[in-house]
Design an enzyme around this catalytic site. Sequence first.
Site, PDB file in Angstrom:
ATOM      1  CB  THR A  10      -0.913   0.001   1.251  1.00  0.00           C
ATOM      2  OG1 THR A  10      -1.655  -1.220   1.256  1.00  0.00           O
ATOM      3  CG2 THR A  10      -1.871   1.164   1.246  1.00  0.00           C
ATOM      4  CB  VAL A  30      11.285  -1.951  -6.446  1.00  0.00           C
ATOM      5  CG1 VAL A  30      10.088  -2.152  -5.506  1.00  0.00           C
ATOM      6  CG2 VAL A  30      11.233  -0.567  -7.072  1.00  0.00           C
ATOM      7  N   GLY A 117       0.342   8.394  10.323  1.00  0.00           N
ATOM      8  CA  GLY A 117       0.143   8.292   8.871  1.00  0.00           C
ATOM      9  C   GLY A 117       0.690   9.501   8.132  1.00  0.00           C
ATOM     10  CB  ILE A 119      -0.219  13.707  11.360  1.00  0.00           C
ATOM     11  CG1 ILE A 119      -1.711  13.591  11.035  1.00  0.00           C
ATOM     12  CG2 ILE A 119       0.046  14.872  12.299  1.00  0.00           C
ATOM     13  CD1 ILE A 119      -2.573  13.248  12.243  1.00  0.00           C
ATOM     14  CE  LYS A 188       0.379   4.012  13.968  1.00  0.00           C
ATOM     15  NZ  LYS A 188      -1.004   3.892  13.504  1.00  0.00           N
TER      16      LYS A 188
END
Length: 381
Positions: A10, A30, A117, A119, A188
């Site tokens: 994602t 990659v 995310g 912020i 987090k």
Amino acid sequence: MKIALLGFGTVGGGVWELLQGNPDWDIAWVLTRRTRPELGSRAVFTMEPILADPEVELVVEVLGGIRPAFDYVAAALQAGKHVVTANKALMAAHYDELTALARQNGVALRCTGAVGGGIPFLTALERVRRLDRVRSVSGIVNGTTNYILDRMTREGSGFDAVLADAQALGYAEADPSADLDGLDVRRKLVLMANVAFGVSLREEEIPMAGIRGVTAEDIAAFRQAGLVCRMLATASREEGGVSAVAEPALVPDSAPEAAVPLNCNRITVTGERLGEQAFFGQGAGRYPTAMNVLQDCMDIASGCRSFYTERALPCPVDNDTLRRPYYVRTGDEKPFAGLIAGRLGPGFVTRPMAVPELHRRIPGCRFTAAVDNAFFAQHFA
Ligand code: HSE
């Protein structure tokens, strides 16, 4: 700048897309788990070509999980390459080793996308610390649980249906228990508290509770009482160390956290002189997180060569003086004898309890959530 991208899920796919047509960035390699025809000869399955390429200055790690991400990131730092990662599990579990490796090798290590995310909370903390002493950090840092709780509150929906939607939207972790049981919030919180206070907390020492047991009946009772359930991370500087907890909480429906919709996050830093400063935005998802990853890359291209803080002092998690009233729903109320202040819907509210005291009893409970102190004082004291 020539970079390597580890992971094409994602967030990795978002990084790839956002850099298409940008002449300043060359994604030379990659690393993927499976063949990707669209990547052509850039696709590799091991770190060797990346480590052996002296022109690759920066490695972006968005694989998720601890292994093999730790080995790859450690090898990149040792090879003198800067690292940007959005991997909170990795950073929370190996904070000391990875920040030390970056320091020893004189390279940058940044992980802004790992908290909030899209912020830029960790970079904001870095700036606050340049001028002030942080007292506390707190807030909503998990998009999946906020999405579930918000939709259950606004629509009266059931837990399973909204979880399926959160997964389909790409907010949830591959293993949703990391979101639902509080692990993601705790990881987090480790990063926020470590950067805020210049410490190194042990993840396992932080008490945590999740939202898996919450029902539409609980939520309806909270609403009727003027309360909204949110999954919160809180940490503050205390005499003996740092207090830190990751758990659901019931806040008044007028509180700013109650108004945080869907997958959004709201994170607050309180500085001794600064007072409160809050950040709001997309806490999960492809483009917001990929943008924070790329902002880190751009900071490095502009000369950033450090982690957010130079200090990582080992520090005990000390919640002994932290007292909160709790909402509890359990099949066996005996362990709470003498502690019950009143009924609330299908459960009860306890008198203010030391946080470790409540968390010791959680295995026997169906759902628990801290209750706002002012609400308690008004209705139960
Ligand atoms: N699963 C995480 C969340 C992704 O829902 O917030 C972003 O860290």
